[in-house]
Design an enzyme around this catalytic site. Structure first.
Site, PDB file in Angstrom:
ATOM      1  CE  LYS A 304      -4.018  -1.745   2.573  1.00  0.00           C
ATOM      2  NZ  LYS A 304      -5.014  -1.497   1.516  1.00  0.00           N
ATOM      3  NE  ARG A 378     -11.235  -9.208  -2.155  1.00  0.00           N
ATOM      4  CZ  ARG A 378     -11.577  -8.247  -2.997  1.00  0.00           C
ATOM      5  NH1 ARG A 378     -11.826  -8.532  -4.262  1.00  0.00           N
ATOM      6  NH2 ARG A 378     -11.667  -6.999  -2.588  1.00  0.00           N
TER       7      ARG A 378
HETATM    8  N1  BES Z   1      -8.201  -3.632   4.383  1.00  0.00           N
HETATM    9  C1  BES Z   1      -8.335  -3.184   3.049  1.00  0.00           C
HETATM   10  C2  BES Z   1      -9.596  -2.365   2.832  1.00  0.00           C
HETATM   11  C3  BES Z   1      -9.593  -0.969   3.407  1.00  0.00           C
HETATM   12  C4  BES Z   1      -9.017   0.046   2.687  1.00  0.00           C
HETATM   13  C5  BES Z   1     -10.211  -0.704   4.576  1.00  0.00           C
HETATM   14  C6  BES Z   1      -9.047   1.340   3.197  1.00  0.00           C
HETATM   15  C7  BES Z   1     -10.235   0.575   5.092  1.00  0.00           C
HETATM   16  C8  BES Z   1      -9.661   1.606   4.401  1.00  0.00           C
HETATM   17  C9  BES Z   1      -8.386  -4.377   2.096  1.00  0.00           C
HETATM   18  O1  BES Z   1      -7.633  -5.457   2.465  1.00  0.00           O
HETATM   19  C10 BES Z   1      -7.871  -3.898   0.794  1.00  0.00           C
HETATM   20  O2  BES Z   1      -6.711  -3.569   0.717  1.00  0.00           O
HETATM   21  N2  BES Z   1      -8.730  -3.875  -0.216  1.00  0.00           N
HETATM   22  C11 BES Z   1      -8.361  -3.441  -1.499  1.00  0.00           C
HETATM   23  C12 BES Z   1      -8.993  -4.369  -2.495  1.00  0.00           C
HETATM   24  C13 BES Z   1      -8.518  -4.180  -3.902  1.00  0.00           C
HETATM   25  C14 BES Z   1      -7.037  -4.398  -3.991  1.00  0.00           C
HETATM   26  C15 BES Z   1      -9.268  -5.121  -4.796  1.00  0.00           C
HETATM   27  C16 BES Z   1      -8.860  -2.017  -1.688  1.00  0.00           C
HETATM   28  O3  BES Z   1      -9.924  -1.669  -1.157  1.00  0.00           O
HETATM   29  O4  BES Z   1      -8.159  -1.245  -2.319  1.00  0.00           O
HETATM   30 MN    MN Z   2      -5.630  -5.297   1.768  1.00  0.00          MN
END
Ligand code: BES
Ligand code: MN
Ligand code: ZN
Length: 529
Positions: A304, A378
């Protein structure tokens, strides 16, 4: 009504299990005009008929002190505004705090929670340690006294939450903390009902405190092992069954998706199972709750961006909620068989970590092509869903901070809900309306499945930017199969960057009150059908 004052019926603690803060909540019976304390808070409506319930009792006993304030225009009863009467005569309490409830016709149970919280915070910030919250703080037509009292108790407890575990230095002034408060009821007619309502609210508030504490804790403290130990402690204290599967068992079972996420981290993953078996042996519905517990989500190899990554310690909010819910379920003795599943791991990049392009085999046997290692929630939920099928559940609900896309779609205050069972979604909506924890339904139409088609495996774990919250849900649906299942994407509401009426800035404990309410009303709904 009795003159003998006050009769202590019970005392209880909030958050005692996790910290030294102990707040004593009591329900007492007695007259508002006679009770002795530092301060009492009473609700005031805006406009005509401003003075009702407890406010009326104070006003009558003081020869119209509140009437005078309102007539002069010093206080108008606007929502969440406060006015301190610093000196009183003819009543036992030294001060009276007026708290605005807004227009009576617009007043909701959620606003009562908020107003009670504002009142309690005002009193705390004055440095006062104890206060009276009258049962008739707010009198609303169509809402029972017991419901209002629940809201007052929850609003106060939840609004006073703080997390100071990591502060070593005091800022010089003595810590302003409320030692306790008394819910004062004037009539013994509803006394037992009110006492029960107060006890239930206290249990609920304590569960929310537990969840907020777990989520507030940084990832170097709240590790998968820490969550497992917490679950075990709760199980021991509240007669739940607890099993924790370690890395060996996770491998042996074949949880390839969960393992895939866990393999890039030094902290060993834990699969936590908490089980509440109701006392009576009659066959009851089994409800499985699944909570995503990524104790830190760096994104893995699909790292990230640095900005805001610290927040990803809250990626275990779903798992924490399930642990808190299980505690409340046990304490309330809910007559259902409830199972909590919490797959807990970090998502970190190292030499052993999962890579984009990798293909892994889930517990269900389905193969998954990894498009991004940041779509890890997921993956761990997929194996938990398969694991859940062994209980032949009447319902599965998962709570997960699954997608940023859900926050983009619905904002920070609302959870997305989607699933395969309309009845269950309806129940969630009902519980949402009562508890004020907001949800909004998203569709899971078959067409969305196109976005997750893989050329080389059964499914891929991410479908690009379009409909991100839904494709997250759709992926889970493939693993829920025919089971009655609902997914709650709680990425938005588990954390707040600003104070809300009864939720201080930080971890919110979202989901606990909603799910416990749903479980409490489970059978009532079924009879109605
Ligand atoms: N934990 C994150 C989702 C999240 C993002 C929660 C920001 C709270 C604030 C999750 O694991 C994630 O990274 N999801 C990705 C999915 C994508 C890569 C398909 C996302 O939301 O960008
Ligand atoms: Mn994630
Ligand atoms: Zn995540």
């Amino acid at each position: 009504m009795t003159d003998s004052l006050p009769v202590t019926t019970y005392g209880c603690t909030v958050g005692k299990l996790w910290r030294n803060l102990v707040m004593k909540i009591q329900v007492k019976e007695g007259r508002i005009a006679r009770v002795k304390d530092e301060i009492i808070m009473v609700g005031i409506f805006e406009g005509k008929d401003a003075i009702k319930g407890a406010a009326r009792a104070v006003d009558t006993a003081t020869a119209g002190i509140i009437t005078e304030i309102i007539q002069r225009g010093d206080f108008k009863g606007e929502l969440y505004k406060t006015f301190l009467i610093h000196k009183t005569q003819k009543i036992g309490v030294r001060r009276v705090l007026l708290v605005g409830l807004g227009q009576a016709k617009d007043c909701t149970i959620d606003k009562v929670r908020g107003a009670a919280s504002y009142g309690a915070r005002f009193i705390r910030d004055m440095g006062i340690k104890h206060f009276i919250a009258p049962g008739s703080f707010a009198q609303l037509s169509e809402i029972s006294n017991a419901e209002v009292i629940k809201a007052v108790l929850e609003g106060i407890s939840l609004g006073l939450y703080t997390f100071k575990e990591y502060k070593t230095k005091k800022d010089g002034s003595p810590d302003k903390v409320i030692d306790g408060f008394t819910i004062l009821v004037e009539s013994n007619k509803e006394y037992v009902a009110i006492q029960d309502a107060a006890k239930a609210s206290e249990i609920l508030s304590r569960a929310v405190y537990l969840v907020r504490d777990l989520v507030s804790r940084p990832a170097n403290s709240a590790t998968p092992a820490f969550l497992a130990r917490t679950a075990q402690t709760i199980a021991k204290n509240h007669r739940l069954e607890c099993r924790v599967l370690g890395m060996e068992q996770i491998k042996k079972l074949g949880m390839g998706c969960f393992l895939g996420v866990a393999q890039g981290s030094r902290e060993p993953a834990k699969f936590i199972v908490l089980e509440h078996k109701p006392r009576k042996t009659v066959r009851r519905d089994t409800i499985v709750l699944i909570g995503k517990a990524i104790t830190f989500d760096s994104g893995g190899i699909s790292l990230k961006p640095a900005l805001g990554m610290d927040r990803m310690k809250d990626d275990m909010s779903g798992g924490a909620a399930v642990i808190g819910i299980m505690q409340a379920v046990a304490e309330l003795g809910i007559p259902l068989h409830v199972v909590g599943l919490v797959p807990a791991t970090e998502n970190l990049p190292d030499g052993a970590a999962l890579k984009p392009g990798d293909i892994i085999t889930s517990l269900s046997g389905k193969t998954v092509e990894i498009i991004t290692t940041d779509a890890e929630g997921r993956l761990i939920l997929a194996d938990a869903l398969t694991y859940a099928s062994r209980y032949q559940p009447a319902a599965i609900i998962d709570l997960a901070t699954l997608t940023g896309a859900c926050v983009i779609a619905l904002g920070n205050d609302v959870a997305g809900v989607m699933g395969t069972n309309d009845g269950l979604i309806e129940k969630i909506k009902q519980a949402s309306a009562i508890t004020g924890e907001k949800v909004w339904q998203l569709p899971l139409w078959d067409e969305y499945g196109e976005l997750l088609k893989s050329d080389i495996a059964d499914i891929k774990n991410a479908g690009g930017r379009d409909a991100g919250a839904i494709t997250g849900g759709f992926f889970l649906k493939e693993f829920a199969g025919k089971l009655p299942w609902v997914h709650m994407d709680i990425a938005g509401p588990v954390w707040t960057e600003k104070d809300k009426p009864y939720i201080p800035k930080g971890a919110t404990g979202f989901g606990v009150r909603l799910i416990v309410n749903l479980l409490e009303n489970w059978k009532k709904d079924r009879k109605g059908k």
